[in-house]
Structures are given as C-alpha cells and as structure tokens.
Design an enzyme around this catalytic site. Structure first.
Site, PDB file in Angstrom:
ATOM      1  N   ARG A 295       0.867  -1.130   0.187  1.00  0.00           N
ATOM      2  CA  ARG A 295       0.001   0.109   0.025  1.00  0.00           C
ATOM      3  C   ARG A 295       0.946   1.156   0.048  1.00  0.00           C
ATOM      4  NH1 ARG A 295      -2.091   0.765   5.452  1.00  0.00           N
ATOM      5  NH2 ARG A 295      -0.707   2.661   5.557  1.00  0.00           N
ATOM      6  N   HIS A 299      -3.558   4.293   4.624  1.00  0.00           N
ATOM      7  CA  HIS A 299      -4.572   3.555   4.762  1.00  0.00           C
ATOM      8  C   HIS A 299      -5.951   4.110   4.185  1.00  0.00           C
ATOM      9  CE1 HIS A 299      -7.258   0.372   6.552  1.00  0.00           C
ATOM     10  NE2 HIS A 299      -8.175   1.333   7.221  1.00  0.00           N
ATOM     11  N   TYR A 308       4.579   5.775  10.928  1.00  0.00           N
ATOM     12  CA  TYR A 308       4.717   4.370  11.251  1.00  0.00           C
ATOM     13  C   TYR A 308       5.654   3.652  10.258  1.00  0.00           C
ATOM     14  CZ  TYR A 308       0.482   3.644   8.695  1.00  0.00           C
ATOM     15  OH  TYR A 308      -0.592   3.725   7.880  1.00  0.00           O
TER      16      TYR A 308
END
Length: 444
Positions: A295, A299, A308
C-alpha cells in the site's frame, strides 16, 4: 520475497520464517535459496519475462492487445485513485481508501474472472470495480455520502463494498455454497462448469474470526470460492508480521484448502495464478491466494503513514511498482512506445476530469431517503415516522449553536428523530427525553 522489517530498530530486510512443519506443497510453492517462501513471479521488477511451465499455459491465449489492456486498466485505476484523493483533500469526498501500489493484484485477479462469476470486495477494490464494468462515479458517490453503493450486483458480478472488516468472506462463502447447490440440481449451470466466487480482503482482516470461519466452511463444504488476500504489509499501522508468524497462504492447509503465494505487483503472475485458482474452485476446491503487494499511500485519507513507516521502505517498494514493471515489459516487446504511452495518459486524464465534473454535479439525496431500503417489509412505525417528516422538518429552521456560559445552562432540545416519532405517535420504547441540564461551572 523478503520485505523490509520496519518493526525492527534498523529497518533491515528480514523474511518471515517458513513453518518447518508445513510439508503441503501447492503447485505454486517455491523457496528461495535461504529457505524463505518465494511467490510465483513471471515478471521481474525490471520487466523481464520469466518462463514458468506451470503457469505459462494460463497466459497462452493473451494477445498483444490483451497485454496492453492490462496496463491500460492499471493506468486508469491509478489516475482515478489520484483524482479521488484530490477530491477528498478538497472536501468533496468524506473519505477515500487509496489503492495505489495494488493495481496489479486487483487488475490481474479481476481479468481472470468469467462474466458469470461473482466478486465480494472490501472497500479498496476500485480497480476490480472498473474491470467489472462498475461506473467509477458510483464509487465516488459512496464516498461522497450521497448513496449507499447502489450498483446492480447481478449485472456486474460485483457486490457492494464491505466496510465491516472481513465480513464479506462469510457472505462470499455462503453465496458460493448456494451456487454449488444450484449446480448440483442443474439450476444455473448454463451448460458449463459452475461459476466461481472471488472474495477480497487484506492481511489485517486475516486475523478476524469471520475470515477464519469462512475458510473453514469453504473447506468443509467444498465451496467454489477463491479467497484473495492482498497482503499490502500494513493493517493501518500494524505491520503484517504482527498478524502471523507464517506466510498467510500457509494457513490454508489447516482448513483443508489449497494455498498459494503470488507476487501481487506482477500482473501476469496474478492473472495466471487466479485463473488456476478459479479453475480449481469450479471443481469444488477452494483456494487461499496471498498476493504480496504494498500500500503505497495511506490506509485512508484519515491516516498519516509517516508516523509508522520509514522512507527506506517506500523506496524499496517504489522499485517494485507494478505499472513500471508492466510498462518495461511492453516496451521491450515492442507493444508500447512513447506515442502510445502518451495517448494512454491522456485518456486517463480525460476520464479523471470527466469524473470530477460528474462528482461535483451529484445532487444531495432527499432527507426522506433515510427511510428507504431499511427493511424489506416496512414496519408500521417506520412508515408513520416517514409520513410525519414533512410536518416536522419545515417547521424547525436550524438555530445557531449557543456559545459561552449561556450554553451550559440550556436544556438540550429533543432530537429531530424524537420529534418526528412524537409527531407520528410512536414514541413508546424510544429513549427518554434528555434530563435536567447540567449546572454551569462557577467562574474562577
């Protein structure tokens, strides 16, 4: 395929260990020199074609136009995704879940389907929707909040998006079981082998109980279903290694079904493996496909992946971009030149511009539409509330919100739903009206 371990202190590339107890070998099981699982791959990151005696037959019918069409699907899907992201950033969509980086996994698997097959998506399968003929505006309408996703699932062989993580796997398994029973009694066979069902979910969803129940039922009842897990390495901010200690596809043996891992950034390998899995499903053998992809974006647009993920990880996966890989392959084979590439980009840009215009022209739904499609058989209480709506709403102009200390001593008004219900005479069983107001704070 080794993936960067961003969960570690130094971001070293560390493969997920292979379970030594697993001796079950699927047709696509491979091992690298270090013993780690190696997914099926037919195109290198640089676009070089790798021969494979097992899966090459599943691509033997592809023409040059078909190969170009795969790239076209991916380019259009990415451009659509970029435009939708921009629309959300400009306040025109409530949210957007980007597919960037996962185009090959979606296009390759979707183009393996027959017209009579059925797809159960999650909420990121925009390229699959495109391949199944769903108008992209219908997807934007959903994220704009003006529809509930009302395209014709039977017409497109593509169900509505599932927001509840993993729930669609149960729906898909039940649907597939129904198809197998129809086929057993000769209904809906159309003179050929039965249709298959393809359900999409992510690595994070693989930890959901619904998904594991669906896998178990599919194995026990030999449902004609393919579970397509897009392992994009992150379940929001949780890395894939926090979902499992073995590759996801190896879980399949515990449920008595086939499992295979494919390079999800390789559209040819994904197409071939999904064709093989669908062929097996039509014979009553369910399969778990793990497409290893990434990805590239957030998100959703409500997420900040910089909190992160490391830049080194993005750079690593940027070198494995699915569009660049297929572009290099087509150029090397003389199937794509600068003129054709520019024409494809122009087509994608024109589609995006048209979609933007159509999206901004979408009418807001009538407030009365909230009462529609709630029940198959409308209950009396809901009908009474709907009928009472015109008598309440026009008489209640919006009041400005009170501010400052005066607001603390103001009794909250009845909610709009309570007002409508009271007008309709159906307040029995509804929550009581708000109680006494809280006392204002004392000045310090």
């Amino acid at each position: 395929m080794s993936v960067p371990d961003t969960d570690g202190p130094n971001g070293a590339v560390t493969p997920v260990p292979r379970d030594p107890r697993d001796s079950r070998e699927s047709p696509g099981s491979r091992e690298s020199r270090d013993g780690s699982p190696e997914p099926v791959r037919l195109l290198t990151p640089g676009g070089e074609r790798l021969p494979d005696q097992t899966y090459d037959p599943y691509l033997s019918d592809l023409t040059g136009a078909d190969l170009y069409g795969l790239l076209r699907d991916m380019v259009i899907a990415r451009r659509f995704d970029e435009e939708a992201t921009a629309l959300q950033r400009q306040g025109e969509l409530g949210l957007w879940a980007s597919l960037r980086g996962q185009e090959a996994a979606q296009v390759g698997s979707a183009r393996a389907l027959r017209a009579d097959d059925m797809v159960f998506p999650s909420y990121r399968e925009h390229a699959v929707a495109w391949c199944r003929g769903v108008d992209p505006l219908d997807i934007l309408s959903l994220f704009r909040g003006v529809t509930h996703g009302g395209w014709d699932a039977d017409e497109h062989g593509f169900q509505c998006y599932a927001i509840v993580v993993g729930s669609q796997t149960l729906h898909a398994t039940g649907y597939a079981m129904g198809i197998s029973r129809d086929h057993a009694v000769g209904a809906g066979s159309n003179g050929h082998c039965m249709p298959a069902t393809l359900v999409y979910f992510g690595d994070g969803a693989s930890s959901q109980g619904d998904v594991n129940e669906a896998l178990n039922w599919a194995g026990v009842f030999e449902a004609p279903v393919v579970f397509f897990c897009q392992n994009n390495q992150w379940a929001i901010s949780a890395p894939a290694r926090r979902q499992t200690r073995v590759p996801i596809y190896q879980r399949a043996s515990g449920f008595g079904i086939q499992g295979i891992q494919v390079d999800g950034n390789d559209v040819l390998a994904t197409l071939a493996v999904t064709r093989w899995a669908l062929e097996s499903a039509r014979q009553g053998r369910a399969t778990l496909v793990e497409a290893v992809t990434y990805r590239m974006g957030a998100h959703t647009t409500a997420d900040d992946p910089s909190r992160y993920r490391h830049a080194e990880e993005l750079a690593y996966w940027g070198e494995h971009d699915p569009l660049q890989r297929m572009t290099a392959y087509l150029r090397a084979g003389g199937l794509l030149d600068d003129h054709a590439a520019a024409a494809l980009d122009a087509e994608a840009d024109a589609l995006a511009a048209t979609l933007r215009e159509r999206c901004l022209s979408l009418p807001d739904p009538s407030p009365r539409s909230m009462f529609e499609h709630v029940y198959v058989d409308e209950p009396r209480t809901l009908a009474a509330m709907r009928d009472a709506w015109p008598a309440v709403v026009p008489a209640e102009p919006a009041d400005p919100e009170p501010a400052g200390p005066a607001a603390w001593n103001t009794r909250p008004p009845l909610t709009r739903v309570t007002q409508i219900a009271a007008t309709a005479g159906v307040t029995a069983g509804m929550p009581a009206a708000p109680g006494p107001a809280r006392q204002p704070r004392k000045a310090v």
